[in-house]
Design a protein around this motif. Structure first.
Motif, PDB file in Angstrom:
ATOM      1  N   UNK A   1       0.834  -1.193   0.000  1.00  0.00           N
ATOM      2  CA  UNK A   1       0.000   0.000   0.000  1.00  0.00           C
ATOM      3  C   UNK A   1       0.876   1.253   0.000  1.00  0.00           C
ATOM      4  N   UNK A   2       0.502   2.234  -0.807  1.00  0.00           N
ATOM      5  CA  UNK A   2       1.218   3.507  -0.810  1.00  0.00           C
ATOM      6  C   UNK A   2       0.626   4.417   0.259  1.00  0.00           C
ATOM      7  N   UNK A   3       1.041   5.660   0.305  1.00  0.00           N
ATOM      8  CA  UNK A   3       0.586   6.556   1.377  1.00  0.00           C
ATOM      9  C   UNK A   3      -0.881   6.925   1.266  1.00  0.00           C
ATOM     10  N   UNK A   4      -1.507   6.662   0.109  1.00  0.00           N
ATOM     11  CA  UNK A   4      -2.929   6.943  -0.070  1.00  0.00           C
ATOM     12  C   UNK A   4      -3.789   5.706   0.177  1.00  0.00           C
ATOM     13  N   UNK A   5      -3.157   4.591   0.508  1.00  0.00           N
ATOM     14  CA  UNK A   5      -3.890   3.356   0.764  1.00  0.00           C
ATOM     15  C   UNK A   5      -4.177   2.539  -0.486  1.00  0.00           C
ATOM     16  N   UNK A   6      -3.619   2.950  -1.621  1.00  0.00           N
ATOM     17  CA  UNK A   6      -3.807   2.216  -2.876  1.00  0.00           C
ATOM     18  C   UNK A   6      -2.729   1.146  -2.992  1.00  0.00           C
ATOM     19  N   UNK A   7      -3.098  -0.004  -3.507  1.00  0.00           N
ATOM     20  CA  UNK A   7      -2.129  -1.089  -3.665  1.00  0.00           C
ATOM     21  C   UNK A   7      -1.281  -0.866  -4.917  1.00  0.00           C
ATOM     22  N   UNK A   8       0.004  -1.064  -4.751  1.00  0.00           N
ATOM     23  CA  UNK A   8       0.944  -0.979  -5.867  1.00  0.00           C
ATOM     24  C   UNK A   8       1.681  -2.310  -5.959  1.00  0.00           C
ATOM     25  N   UNK A   9       1.832  -2.802  -7.162  1.00  0.00           N
ATOM     26  CA  UNK A   9       2.512  -4.084  -7.379  1.00  0.00           C
ATOM     27  C   UNK A   9       4.024  -3.870  -7.455  1.00  0.00           C
ATOM     28  N   UNK A  10       4.763  -4.837  -6.929  1.00  0.00           N
ATOM     29  CA  UNK A  10       6.212  -4.874  -7.105  1.00  0.00           C
ATOM     30  C   UNK A  10       6.643  -6.329  -7.169  1.00  0.00           C
ATOM     31  N   UNK A  11       7.776  -6.572  -7.771  1.00  0.00           N
ATOM     32  CA  UNK A  11       8.309  -7.916  -7.939  1.00  0.00           C
ATOM     33  C   UNK A  11       9.534  -8.077  -7.058  1.00  0.00           C
ATOM     34  N   UNK A  12       9.721  -9.273  -6.504  1.00  0.00           N
ATOM     35  CA  UNK A  12      10.908  -9.516  -5.682  1.00  0.00           C
ATOM     36  C   UNK A  12      11.336 -10.974  -5.789  1.00  0.00           C
ATOM     37  N   UNK A  13      12.595 -11.197  -5.466  1.00  0.00           N
ATOM     38  CA  UNK A  13      13.176 -12.550  -5.427  1.00  0.00           C
ATOM     39  C   UNK A  13      14.180 -12.564  -4.282  1.00  0.00           C
ATOM     40  N   UNK A  14      14.546 -13.747  -3.822  1.00  0.00           N
ATOM     41  CA  UNK A  14      15.540 -13.866  -2.757  1.00  0.00           C
ATOM     42  C   UNK A  14      16.695 -14.755  -3.213  1.00  0.00           C
ATOM     43  N   UNK A  15      17.863 -14.453  -2.688  1.00  0.00           N
ATOM     44  CA  UNK A  15      19.054 -15.253  -2.914  1.00  0.00           C
ATOM     45  C   UNK A  15      19.577 -15.646  -1.548  1.00  0.00           C
ATOM     46  N   UNK A  16      19.768 -16.932  -1.310  1.00  0.00           N
ATOM     47  CA  UNK A  16      20.287 -17.411  -0.024  1.00  0.00           C
ATOM     48  C   UNK A  16      21.757 -17.789  -0.206  1.00  0.00           C
ATOM     49  N   UNK A  17      22.575 -17.264   0.690  1.00  0.00           N
ATOM     50  CA  UNK A  17      24.030 -17.419   0.593  1.00  0.00           C
ATOM     51  C   UNK A  17      24.569 -17.997   1.889  1.00  0.00           C
ATOM     52  N   UNK A  18      25.422 -19.003   1.774  1.00  0.00           N
ATOM     53  CA  UNK A  18      26.102 -19.525   2.969  1.00  0.00           C
ATOM     54  C   UNK A  18      27.526 -18.960   2.988  1.00  0.00           C
ATOM     55  N   UNK A  19      28.007 -18.669   4.190  1.00  0.00           N
ATOM     56  CA  UNK A  19      29.337 -18.105   4.382  1.00  0.00           C
ATOM     57  C   UNK A  19      30.150 -19.050   5.257  1.00  0.00           C
TER      58      UNK A  19
END
Length: 97
Positions: free
Chosen positions: A75-93
């Motif tokens: 939700x943005x500051x006006x309460x409207x939904x905005x779409x976004x895309x995401x992915x995750x990368x898992x890394x071992x150290x």
């Protein structure tokens, strides 16, 4: 006695693989953009000996998982939904913590 030996063996095996894991979030405006950023980030990680991830040093990083881009809404500051895309990368150290 068998339970004690098993518990000690389990503890010793856990300590011998001491290291840490980190998660890197990749965000963008489209699935193609996020996927390209994700692959570029993975290539960059695999070629390094030491990198900084989220403010902590990672020695001998190894990518062991990456998720496909997924669509999310925020939700943005006006309460409207905005779409976004995401992915995750898992890394071992292999840090000697």
């Amino acid at each position: 006695m068998k339970k004690t030996i098993a518990a000690i063996a389990l503890l010793a095996s856990t300590l011998s693989f001491a290291g840490s894991t980190n998660v890197i979030w990749v965000r963008g405006g489209s699935a193609a953009e996020v996927e390209q950023k994700m692959f570029d980030q993975v290539q960059d990680i695999q070629g390094k000996h030491r990198i900084m991830i989220n403010g902590s040093e990672c020695v001998r990083p190894k990518v062991y998982a990456a998720s496909a881009p997924a669509k999310h809404y925020r939700a943005n500051r006006f309460g409207e939904l905005e779409a976004y895309w995401s992915a995750t990368i898992k890394v071992s150290c292999q840090n000697n913590d």
